[in-house]
Enzyme design. Structure first.
Site, mmCIF file in Angstrom:
data_model
loop_
_atom_site.group_PDB
_atom_site.id
_atom_site.type_symbol
_atom_site.label_atom_id
_atom_site.label_comp_id
_atom_site.label_asym_id
_atom_site.label_seq_id
_atom_site.Cartn_x
_atom_site.Cartn_y
_atom_site.Cartn_z
ATOM 1 N N LYS A 115 0.822 -1.214 0.000
ATOM 2 C CA LYS A 115 0.000 0.000 0.000
ATOM 3 C C LYS A 115 0.855 1.263 0.000
ATOM 4 C CE LYS A 115 -3.212 -2.841 -0.121
ATOM 5 N NZ LYS A 115 -3.707 -3.175 -1.459
ATOM 6 N N GLU A 199 -1.937 6.085 8.838
ATOM 7 C CA GLU A 199 -2.663 6.997 7.972
ATOM 8 C C GLU A 199 -3.535 7.869 8.852
ATOM 9 O OE1 GLU A 199 -3.700 4.936 3.780
ATOM 10 O OE2 GLU A 199 -5.446 5.520 4.961
ATOM 11 N N HIS A 234 -15.291 -2.099 8.793
ATOM 12 C CA HIS A 234 -14.511 -1.727 7.613
ATOM 13 C C HIS A 234 -14.790 -2.641 6.423
ATOM 14 C CE1 HIS A 234 -12.556 0.739 10.517
ATOM 15 N NE2 HIS A 234 -12.002 -0.277 11.127
ATOM 16 N N ARG A 291 -8.185 -6.754 -8.756
ATOM 17 C CA ARG A 291 -9.003 -7.949 -8.959
ATOM 18 C C ARG A 291 -10.427 -7.524 -9.319
ATOM 19 N NH1 ARG A 291 -11.825 -7.018 -4.130
ATOM 20 N NH2 ARG A 291 -10.461 -6.430 -2.433
#
Lengths: 514, 168
Positions: A115, A199, A234, A291
C-alpha cells in the site's frame, strides 16, 4: 484461453463459471472436501478436489491448484476475489506454468499490494493520498511522534494488507502501542509481513471507488464509480452507483484520477481505485484492488458492460472490447450483501446448514448466490450467502426494488444480516444518501437497538406457533398426522414454552399487508 | 393446542384450532390479540389474516429450533426452553465462551489471576476480525481451556472464572 480453471468458491466462482458458459468456454471448478456438493461445483463442466477444508490446504494451495489445471488441461486460471486473487506469487506461478492468469500482471499485483508503493504511484500522477507515515513502526516513539504530528485519530494499517483487515483506529497516544501490536499480529498471520504504516483517519468520510479496465498495453478506461460507505467493521455491505455524494465535476476529477493511476502502472484486466471522499468534496487515494470485486454487478447494471467477460477478452489479448466513449452510465443500481452474521452481536460470522434459501429475483433484480437450500455455510470461509442487486432508472426506484426483494427473501438456518439489510433499505438517512463509513456503527446500530413494536412480536409469535404445530417436513400444507411424523417431533405433544434465540427483530414499522 | 412463546420478557400464548378449514390461530394477548385465519400455501408457507390485513409467514423447524420470517415484518428464531438449558445457563455464570468459530490468537490471563468484570482474557480471530473475550464476572481465573493457535467453535468454553463473593 479455451478452458479456464476457477480458483475460487461461492458466488464469485459461480459468477465466473456463468460467463464461461455464456462464451462456450470449458470450465473447471476446484473444491475442498467439504465443498464437494457446493453450488460452484455443480455449475462447472468438471471439478477437482484439491484438499481438506482449511483454505491453506485447498483454495490457498498453489501447488494443488496448478496440479488441478495440469490434470484437466486448463490453459487459464481465474482467481475470483479473496483467496489468491491478489497474490503476486500465485499469478507468477500460473504464468510460469505456461497458463494465462485472468487478472493483472504479477508485478502489478506486487506493486499495488504494497500500500505504501501504491501511494507512491498515486503521488507520481498528482493524485492526492491520505496523509500518512510510512516509517519503521518498530520505532514506537517515532510512530507516536508521527501520529502526534498528523493529529489523532490515526489508522494503523498493514502495508501488504488491504480491505481493512488488521486495521486499527487509534484515538490517543496511550492506545497506539497496543494497536500497532495487534495490527502487526494480524498482518504477520494474514499477509506474511508484520509491516504496518500510519494513515490519518479522515473523520466521517465516504468511500467511493472507480472501476477501471486496462488492456495491459497502456489503454485504461473507467466505468464510473461505486459508493461503498455503508460498512461494518470496515467491510462493505451495501454498494451503489452512482454515488449520491458526487456532483458532475467531482465525478470527472475522480474518474480522471483513477485512469491516471491505471495508466501509470500499465494496468491489465479489471481493477478498482478506492478513494475517501471528505465532507467538503475533496478526495484522497486509498488503494487499488487488483481484482474483480464483490460489488462489480452494480457497475455492470448501470453501464451494461460485462466485467468478467471483459477480463476474459483482455486475457486473450483481444483488448477491452470497447472504448471510453462507449461507456455510458444509465440509471442507478444498489447491491446488498447477505451474510451469515449476527448484526445484533457485533456482526459475528455464523456458520451452519441452510434450511431454506429463497431469494426471489423478479423485475429489475439480480441475485448472485453462492449457495442454495440444503447447502452449508462452512466455518472455514467467508460467510457470504448471496448478493441482491436492484436496478432502476433513478436511485429511489433502485432502493425501493431492493427493499421489496429483501422483504421477500427468506434465509433460515444460521443467523443472517437480512433483517439488518431490510432495516437499512427503509431508513430515511440511507434513502436520502446521508451516510458515511462510520454511520452503521455510530448511528444506525444504536437506533436499531430500540426494539420492535408489539405488532411485530405478535406476528412472529403466531408464525412460530404454526411452525411448531404443523408437519413442515412432509407435505407442509396441513396439520401433522396424529402422533407426529417427519422430523420425529410429535406435533401433538404437550408443547412447552419457547424462548426467542437471537431476539426478534424488525425491518421497520411498515405494518405489513401483502 | 396451545403454544407458549417467550419474546424478550413477554410470553405469548397461541391457540391453534385445525378442526376446520381454514383453520385459526388465536393470540391471547398483545396488540394484535385475537383470531387469525391461516391458509397453508406450501411447505412452511402460510398466509395469516386478522380480518383486516394479511401477512405471509415462512417457517422452518430444525430439531428444537424454529425459524420464522414474516414478510415485511421481521424474523426470529425460537428454541424450546428446557430445564437442562436453563440450568446450564445459570450454573456457570463465570464461563467465557468463544463468540464465533475461529482461532485463539492471544491468551491474556493465567490460572489464578484475579480479574475484573469485562477484562479481556482472550482474543479470538476469524474472518478478518479480532474479538476480545472478556470476563463475565469479577473473580479468579479457575481454568483456561485454550492455548494460542488453538481452533475453537462458537460457544466453546475457553476459560472459567470463579466469581468472587462481592461479584455474586
Amino acid at each position: 484461453v479455451k478452458k479456464v480453471l476457477v480458483a475460487n468458491r461461492g458466488e464469485i466462482a459461480c459468477r465466473v463459471l456463468a460467463a464461461l458458459r455464456e462464451e462456450g468456454t470449458a470450465s473447471v471448478a476446484v473444491h475442498s472436501d467439504v465443498d464437494a456438493g457446493a453450488l460452484h461445483v455443480r455449475r462447472a463442466d468438471e471439478a477437482v478436489e484439491i484438499g481438506p477444508a482449511p483454505a491453506t490446504e485447498s483454495y490457498l494451495n498453489v501447488e494443488r491448484l496448478l496440479d488441478a489445471a495440469r490434470r484437466t488441461g486448463a490453459d487459464a486460471v481465474h482467481p475470483g476475489y479473496g483467496f489468491l486473487a491478489e497474490n503476486a506469487d500465485f499469478a507468477r506461478a500460473v504464468e510460469d506454468a505456461g497458463l494465462v492468469f485472468v487478472g493483472p500482471r504479477p508485478e502489478t499485483i506486487r506493486l499495488l499490494g504494497d500500500k505504501r508503493r501504491a501511494r507512491d504511484v498515486a503521488r507520481s500522477v498528482k493524485v492526492p493520498v491520505v496523509p500518512g507515515w510510512e516509517g519503521d513502526a518498530s520505532d514506537r516513539a517515532g510512530a507516536a511522534r508521527a501520529a502526534e504530528a498528523m493529529g489523532w485519530p490515526v489508522l494503523v494499517k498493514a502495508a501488504l494488507g488491504g480491505g481493512g483487515k488488521g486495521m486499527q483506529r487509534v484515538t490517543r497516544r496511550e492506545e497506539l502501542d497496543r494497536a500497532l501490536e495487534g495490527a502487526e499480529r494480524v498482518a504477520r498471520a494474514s499477509f506474511g509481513s508484520a509491516e504496518v504504516y500510519l494513515e490519518k483517519a479522515i473523520v466521517e468520510p465516504r468511500h467511493v471507488e472507480v472501476q477501471i479496465l486496462g488492456d495491459g498495453e497502456g489503454t485504461v478506461v473507467h466505468l464510473f464509480e461505486r459508493e461503498c460507505s455503508l460498512q461494518r467493521r470496515h467491510q462493505k455491505i451495501i454498494e451503489e452507483s452512482p454515488s449520491p455524494a458526487l456532483g458532475a465535476k467531482a465525478r470527472e476529477a475522480l474518474v480522471k484520477a483513477a485512469v491516471a493511476i491505471g495508466k501509470a502502472v500499465g494496468y491489465r484486466s479489471a481493477g478498482t481505485c478506492e478513494f475517501l471522499l471528505d465532507r467538503d468534496g475533496s478526495f484522497w487515494f486509498l488503494e487499488v484492488n487488483a481484482r474483480i470485486q464483490v460489488e462489480h454487478p452494480v457497475t455492470e447494471l448501470v453501464t451494461g458492460k460485462d466485467l468478467v467477460r471483459a477480463q476474459l477478452g483482455i486475457a486473450r489479448g483481444e483488448g477491452i472490447g470497447f472504448a471510453q466513449e462507449d461507456v455510458e452510465a444509465k440509471g442507478a443500481a444498489v447491491e446488498a450483501r447477505i451474510y451469515a452474521e449476527d448484526a445484533d452481536h457485533g456482526f459475528l460470522p455464523q456458520a451452519g446448514r441452510l434450511l431454506r434459501v429463497e431469494l426471489p429475483g423478479g423485475p429489475w433484480i439480480r441475485v448472485d448466490a453462492g449457495v442454495g437450500s440444503g447447502d452449508a455455510v462452512p466455518v472455514h470461509y467467508d460467510p457470504m450467502i448471496a448478493k441482491v442487486i436492484a436496478h432502476g432508472s433513478d436511485r429511489a426506484s433502485a432502493w425501493r426494488r431492493l427493499a421489496r426483494a429483501l422483504d421477500a427473501a427468506v434465509v433460515h438456518g444460521p443467523v443472517t444480516n437480512l433483517d439488518f439489510l431490510r432495516h437499512l433499505a427503509r431508513r430515511d438517512d440511507v434513502l436520502a444518501g446521508r451516510f458515511h463509513t462510520e454511520s452503521i456503527e455510530t448511528v444506525i446500530l444504536p437506533e436499531r437497538a430500540k426494539r420492535a413494536a408489539g405488532e411485530t412480536r405478535d406476528l412472529l409469535a403466531v408464525a412460530a406457533a404454526l411452525a411448531d404445530r404443523f408437519d413442515l417436513a412432509a407435505d407442509g400444507t396441513g396439520p401433522a398426522a396424529a402422533g407426529g411424523a417427519g422430523s420425529g417431533t410429535s406435533a401433538r405433544r404437550a408443547p412447552g414454552p419457547f424462548e426467542s434465540l437471537a431476539g426478534w427483530r424488525h425491518p421497520g414499522l411498515r405494518g405489513g399487508g401483502v | 393446542v396451545k403454544i407458549a412463546l417467550r419474546l424478550g420478557a413477554a410470553v405469548h400464548e397461541v391457540e391453534i384450532d385445525d378442526s376446520s378449514s381454514p383453520f385459526t390461530a388465536k393470540l391471547t394477548s398483545g396488540a394484535l390479540a385475537g383470531e387469525f385465519r391461516v391458509v397453508p400455501l406450501g411447505p412452511g408457507r402460510f398466509r395469516m389474516s386478522d380480518g383486516r390485513r394479511t401477512w405471509l409467514a415462512c417457517v422452518d423447524r430444525d430439531g428444537s429450533v424454529r425459524h420464522v420470517t414474516v414478510e415485511g415484518v421481521g424474523e426470529a428464531r425460537f428454541e424450546r426452553e428446557t430445564k437442562g438449558r436453563r440450568a446450564a445457563r445459570d450454573a456457570h455464570p463465570g464461563d467465557l465462551s468463544s463468540p464465533m468459530p475461529g482461532t485463539v490468537v492471544k491468551v491474556l490471563a493465567k490460572v489464578g489471576d484475579v480479574v475484573a468484570r469485562g477484562q479481556n482474557l482472550l482474543v479470538v480471530e476469524a474472518m478478518k476480525m479480532e474479538i476480545q473475550v472478556s470476563a463475565p464476572a469479577a473473580g479468579r481465573v479457575r481454568a483456561i481451556h485454550a492455548a494460542e493457535g488453538d481452533a475453537c467453535d462458537a460457544g466453546q468454553v475457553l476459560a472459567e472464572v470463579e466469581p468472587s463473593e462481592e461479584a455474586t
